[in-house]
Motif scaffolding. Sequence first.
Motif, short mmCIF file in Angstrom:
data_model
loop_
_atom_site.label_atom_id
_atom_site.label_comp_id
_atom_site.label_asym_id
_atom_site.label_seq_id
_atom_site.Cartn_x
_atom_site.Cartn_y
_atom_site.Cartn_z
N THR A 154 150.62 30.80 33.10
CA THR A 154 149.31 30.18 32.88
C THR A 154 149.43 28.85 32.12
O THR A 154 148.42 28.17 31.92
CB THR A 154 148.39 31.11 32.08
OG1 THR A 154 148.99 31.35 30.79
CG2 THR A 154 148.18 32.43 32.81
N GLU A 155 150.63 28.50 31.72
CA GLU A 155 150.82 27.29 30.92
C GLU A 155 150.45 26.02 31.72
O GLU A 155 150.37 26.04 32.95
CB GLU A 155 152.27 27.19 30.45
CG GLU A 155 152.66 28.30 29.48
CD GLU A 155 151.79 28.32 28.23
OE1 GLU A 155 151.62 27.24 27.62
OE2 GLU A 155 151.26 29.39 27.88
N THR A 156 150.25 24.94 31.00
CA THR A 156 149.86 23.66 31.61
C THR A 156 150.78 23.31 32.77
O THR A 156 152.00 23.38 32.66
CB THR A 156 149.89 22.54 30.57
OG1 THR A 156 149.01 22.88 29.48
CG2 THR A 156 149.45 21.21 31.18
N PHE A 157 150.15 22.93 33.88
CA PHE A 157 150.88 22.61 35.10
C PHE A 157 151.15 21.12 35.17
O PHE A 157 150.27 20.30 34.87
CB PHE A 157 150.07 23.06 36.32
CG PHE A 157 150.72 22.79 37.65
CD1 PHE A 157 151.74 23.59 38.11
CD2 PHE A 157 150.30 21.71 38.43
CE1 PHE A 157 152.34 23.34 39.34
CE2 PHE A 157 150.89 21.45 39.65
CZ PHE A 157 151.92 22.27 40.11
N ASP A 158 152.35 20.75 35.57
CA ASP A 158 152.72 19.35 35.74
C ASP A 158 152.18 18.86 37.08
O ASP A 158 152.79 19.05 38.13
CB ASP A 158 154.24 19.20 35.69
CG ASP A 158 154.69 17.73 35.72
OD1 ASP A 158 153.82 16.85 35.51
OD2 ASP A 158 155.88 17.49 35.97
N GLY A 189 143.82 28.81 33.03
CA GLY A 189 145.09 29.52 33.14
C GLY A 189 145.33 30.04 34.55
O GLY A 189 146.44 29.95 35.09
N ARG A 190 144.29 30.60 35.16
CA ARG A 190 144.39 31.10 36.53
C ARG A 190 144.64 29.95 37.51
O ARG A 190 145.41 30.10 38.48
CB ARG A 190 143.13 31.86 36.92
CG ARG A 190 142.95 33.20 36.20
CD ARG A 190 141.60 33.83 36.53
NE ARG A 190 141.48 34.17 37.94
CZ ARG A 190 141.80 35.35 38.48
NH1 ARG A 190 142.30 36.31 37.71
NH2 ARG A 190 141.63 35.57 39.77
N VAL A 191 144.01 28.82 37.27
CA VAL A 191 144.24 27.64 38.12
C VAL A 191 145.70 27.22 38.04
O VAL A 191 146.32 26.90 39.07
CB VAL A 191 143.28 26.50 37.70
CG1 VAL A 191 143.72 25.17 38.32
CG2 VAL A 191 141.84 26.82 38.10
N ASN A 192 146.25 27.22 36.85
CA ASN A 192 147.66 26.85 36.69
C ASN A 192 148.57 27.83 37.42
O ASN A 192 149.57 27.43 38.03
CB ASN A 192 148.02 26.79 35.21
CG ASN A 192 147.37 25.62 34.49
OD1 ASN A 192 147.05 24.60 35.11
ND2 ASN A 192 147.17 25.75 33.19
N GLN A 193 148.24 29.13 37.34
CA GLN A 193 149.02 30.12 38.07
C GLN A 193 148.97 29.86 39.58
O GLN A 193 149.99 29.93 40.28
CB GLN A 193 148.48 31.53 37.78
CG GLN A 193 148.78 32.05 36.39
CD GLN A 193 148.14 33.41 36.16
OE1 GLN A 193 146.93 33.55 36.20
NE2 GLN A 193 148.97 34.43 35.92
N LEU A 194 147.78 29.55 40.08
CA LEU A 194 147.61 29.29 41.51
C LEU A 194 148.41 28.06 41.93
O LEU A 194 149.08 28.08 42.98
CB LEU A 194 146.12 29.09 41.83
CG LEU A 194 145.76 28.68 43.25
CD1 LEU A 194 146.32 29.68 44.27
CD2 LEU A 194 144.25 28.56 43.41
#
Length: 530
Positions: A152-156, A38-43
């Motif tokens: 935090t949701e899945t990143f495209d 989730g943090r990776v997606n935010q970043l």
Amino acid sequence: MNVPLVLPQFLDRAVSLYGEKEAIHCEGRSFTYNELNGRVNQLSRGLQDLGIRKGDHVAYLAGNSVEMLEGFYGVYQVGAVMVPLNIRLKPEDYVFILNHSESKVLFVDQDLYELIQPVKDQLDSVRHIIVHYKDSQTNEIDYDNWLATFSTETFDRTELDENDVCSLLYTSGTTGNPKGVMLTHRNNYLHALSTMHHLRIQDSDVLLHVLPMFHVNGWGSPFYYTANGASQICSRKATPESIIRAIQEHKVSILHMAPTVLNSILQYYDQHKPVIDHDVRVVIAGSAPPPAFITRVEEELGWEFIQVYGMTETSPLSLVSTIRSHLDHLSDEEKTRLKAKAGYPMIGADVRIIDDFGNEVPHDGETAGEVAVRSHGVMKGYWKNEEATAEVLQDGFMLTGDMGTVDEYGYINIVDRKKDVIISGGENISSIEVEGVLYAHPAILEAAVIAVPHEKWGETPHAYVVLRENMTATEQEIIDFSRSKLAHFKAVTGITFVDELPKTASGKIQKVQIRDAYWESIGKEGRKVN
């Protein structure tokens, strides 16, 4: 359909199979693999919001932390390139690297911000500076507050190719300015598959990040430990006491570190005799240790000692010194002698010792040649430096500049460094860079810098100096001068004053003769490589 070998797949696997398992524990904070993702997606969303696109460079000046770990995956999801910075440099070094790399965003720990603040105005390409653990006095973007504004949701993800560059790592060589090593997703991916096999990584492992992640991404550890769903423990600063405490509290099973750190742990053990009642593997790279050192680690600490060899340009690991099963008949003394060597090739690596004509030397343990590596890990090249790339990538091999021998069992031993790189405390130091500083001293006419042994750091720079006529300088004065101009680990620790330096007919200083003179002066036989 072929699936490209790209690094975000490793975190995907961990989330799918180990989502609720602790991924990382960092100074009292703990995150599962789901939370880390989730943090990776935010970043990634934050970087995208800042205008970072595929191929852009994002720099990190940080200690080992959750912020550093999530940086690799967050940067890669937008197709950008991670530029980890050595935290032991001086402000002017960062000016060169950040400008040369054309980094657009810089993430920096608060306690390292003082290295950037004085040179901010000299950074040509950096548009945003974002501070981890920011205090109220720093006028930059606060990482935690910034991160919290994104989902935090899945990143495209940006579409990635396995031959895309993912990391740009600056390494000291024999020239003054560092070179940027371009590693691809494929380099790191296949290196991870090979290394996790040879180090026997499992999901039950607990890694303590001791080796800084800027060191070729901590020898690739953010990738293969994540892929296996292992738990990772880190602290931004590591001391022998904190390392031992972490091993005890978290049941750490494996650590990667430089020989100097392991030596400090042995000294701590001698004083405090801590109790560690579980299996531990320690992975070491650097100058070959004496067999007695390995015996102490395995008998006193009770840890398994694994020596490896590599360099930034090969992702990095190519050799491992574990004992192969058909050599179990050897005596303990012979096995320890083999463990102290750089080792034999890992899967996917073709490592040879070659002479000046490119022919392999005999496997006699005595004939020296240059270590040449052909593997999936060999770099794409040096960033914006085609000439240096052509010098080391020849006929499909990476010429390492290290001199070695190979014995009857196929174990390679590193005997000297062809290019005069000094390795002190796990850090590469360019002797030419140090010499350049010494030449700026008004009393110095000529200077040559070599590596000399040091009990704590393995080796340190030592200068042979010719003074100008009618001028004087003391040893301490020159040492202090070098410390004022260089990061302290690069500064000379000793001076030998001479009337002249040995030279070839063309005027080139002959460092082999200088090294021999040093060893003779301390009553030892100098190491010679023909």
